[in-house]
Design an enzyme around this catalytic site. Structure first.
Site, PDB file in Angstrom:
ATOM      1  N   CYS A   3     -49.934 -80.945  -3.613  1.00 54.11           N
ATOM      2  CA  CYS A   3     -50.387 -79.686  -2.999  1.00 54.11           C
ATOM      3  C   CYS A   3     -50.929 -80.011  -1.619  1.00 54.11           C
ATOM      4  CB  CYS A   3     -51.466 -79.038  -3.860  1.00 54.11           C
ATOM      5  SG  CYS A   3     -52.321 -77.686  -3.017  1.00 54.11           S
ATOM      6  N   HIS A  45     -58.227 -76.078  -7.322  1.00 56.80           N
ATOM      7  CA  HIS A  45     -56.793 -75.776  -7.129  1.00 56.80           C
ATOM      8  C   HIS A  45     -56.300 -74.720  -8.116  1.00 56.80           C
ATOM      9  CE1 HIS A  45     -52.504 -76.359  -6.288  1.00 56.80           C
ATOM     10  NE2 HIS A  45     -52.384 -76.070  -7.574  1.00 56.80           N
ATOM     11  N   ASN A  85     -52.320 -63.729   0.554  1.00 59.87           N
ATOM     12  CA  ASN A  85     -50.942 -63.480   0.125  1.00 59.87           C
ATOM     13  C   ASN A  85     -50.777 -63.984  -1.299  1.00 59.87           C
ATOM     14  OD1 ASN A  85     -50.110 -62.371   2.598  1.00 59.87           O
ATOM     15  ND2 ASN A  85     -49.713 -64.394   3.461  1.00 59.87           N
ATOM     16  N   GLY A  91     -45.287 -63.201   1.116  1.00 61.37           N
ATOM     17  CA  GLY A  91     -45.270 -64.220   2.163  1.00 61.37           C
ATOM     18  C   GLY A  91     -46.013 -65.483   1.795  1.00 61.37           C
ATOM     19  N   THR A  93     -46.601 -69.068   0.840  1.00 66.43           N
ATOM     20  CA  THR A  93     -45.790 -70.283   0.910  1.00 66.43           C
ATOM     21  C   THR A  93     -46.543 -71.499   0.365  1.00 66.43           C
ATOM     22  OG1 THR A  93     -46.543 -70.707   3.173  1.00 66.43           O
ATOM     23  CG2 THR A  93     -44.472 -69.487   2.923  1.00 66.43           C
ATOM     24  N   HIS A  98     -55.752 -69.266  -0.824  1.00 70.13           N
ATOM     25  CA  HIS A  98     -56.379 -69.373   0.494  1.00 70.13           C
ATOM     26  C   HIS A  98     -56.561 -67.996   1.083  1.00 70.13           C
ATOM     27  CE1 HIS A  98     -52.004 -69.761   0.843  1.00 70.13           C
ATOM     28  NE2 HIS A  98     -52.103 -69.091   1.985  1.00 70.13           N
ATOM     29  N   HIS A 100     -56.646 -66.078   4.578  1.00 67.46           N
ATOM     30  CA  HIS A 100     -56.391 -66.111   6.018  1.00 67.46           C
ATOM     31  C   HIS A 100     -57.534 -65.365   6.709  1.00 67.46           C
ATOM     32  CE1 HIS A 100     -52.056 -67.336   5.931  1.00 67.46           C
ATOM     33  NE2 HIS A 100     -52.113 -66.804   4.719  1.00 67.46           N
TER      34      HIS A 100
HETATM   35  P1  5GP Z   1     -49.277 -68.379   3.072  1.00 74.01           P
HETATM   36  O1  5GP Z   1     -47.954 -68.111   3.738  1.00 74.01           O
HETATM   37  O2  5GP Z   1     -49.095 -69.209   1.812  1.00 74.01           O
HETATM   38  O3  5GP Z   1     -50.134 -67.161   2.846  1.00 74.01           O
HETATM   39  O4  5GP Z   1     -50.109 -69.228   4.111  1.00 74.01           O
HETATM   40  C1  5GP Z   1     -49.959 -70.607   4.266  1.00 74.01           C
HETATM   41  C2  5GP Z   1     -50.481 -70.937   5.638  1.00 74.01           C
HETATM   42  O5  5GP Z   1     -50.711 -72.322   5.676  1.00 74.01           O
HETATM   43  C3  5GP Z   1     -49.509 -70.597   6.762  1.00 74.01           C
HETATM   44  O6  5GP Z   1     -50.127 -69.692   7.674  1.00 74.01           O
HETATM   45  C4  5GP Z   1     -49.202 -71.954   7.390  1.00 74.01           C
HETATM   46  O7  5GP Z   1     -49.095 -71.898   8.800  1.00 74.01           O
HETATM   47  C5  5GP Z   1     -50.380 -72.795   6.949  1.00 74.01           C
HETATM   48  N1  5GP Z   1     -50.067 -74.212   6.769  1.00 74.01           N
HETATM   49  C6  5GP Z   1     -49.005 -74.736   6.104  1.00 74.01           C
HETATM   50  N2  5GP Z   1     -49.049 -76.079   6.129  1.00 74.01           N
HETATM   51  C7  5GP Z   1     -50.169 -76.402   6.822  1.00 74.01           C
HETATM   52  C8  5GP Z   1     -50.756 -77.663   7.185  1.00 74.01           C
HETATM   53  O8  5GP Z   1     -50.267 -78.748   6.876  1.00 74.01           O
HETATM   54  N3  5GP Z   1     -51.912 -77.619   7.910  1.00 74.01           N
HETATM   55  C9  5GP Z   1     -52.504 -76.425   8.257  1.00 74.01           C
HETATM   56  N4  5GP Z   1     -53.639 -76.507   8.976  1.00 74.01           N
HETATM   57  N5  5GP Z   1     -51.980 -75.231   7.929  1.00 74.01           N
HETATM   58  C10 5GP Z   1     -50.822 -75.225   7.215  1.00 74.01           C
HETATM   59 ZN    ZN Z   2     -54.215 -77.512  -4.230  1.00 73.71          ZN
END
Ligand code: 5GP
Ligand code: ZN
Length: 114
Positions: A3, A45, A85, A91, A93, A98, A100
């Protein structure tokens, strides 16, 4: 565990950390979608809200109040938006929960029907 956010929490992957304690971490999103785009993550986690233990539920309340307490320090005194998300259609990923945190500018309200 494979992860990316657990690896960031453990310091195995570098990140720009802005706040950390025993329950949570706030760091800069690697691909910012706003002038300020941070991520607040619980150290526990899990990927989905329905997987939260009662301790995880308490920690989310703690994280929200910590974001509010830190808003000036984080440059968010003019307002900010929090987004979680959930699922690929939304969205998501990274499947470590987390929040935002976006701000530092006027934020429009997207019309997702367009
Ligand atoms: P999600 O799309 O899951 O809501 O948000 C995942 C976020 O994690 C995305 O905005 C992406 O830019 C950020 N992200 C993905 N990999 C990394 C990383 O290795 N470091 C940091 N600081 N952010 C990451
Ligand atoms: Zn994790």
């Amino acid at each position: 565990m494979d992860c990316i956010f657990c690896k960031i929490i453990k310091g195995e992957i570098p990140s720009q950390k802005l706040y950390e304690d025993d329950k949570m971490l706030i760091f800069k999103d690697i691909s910012p979608k706003a002038k300020i785009h941070l991520l607040a993550v619980p150290k526990s986690h899990y990927g989905f809200l329905e997987q939260m233990s009662s301790q995880d539920q308490a920690d989310i309340g703690y994280i929200l109040s910590k974001i509010a307490a830190l808003k000036d320090e984080l440059g968010l005194n003019d307002g900010y938006r929090l987004t979680i998300n959930q699922g690929e259609s939304a969205g998501q990923t990274v499947f470590h929960l987390h929040i935002h945190i976006m701000g530092g500018q006027s934020l429009g309200w997207p019309d997702f029907t367009q």
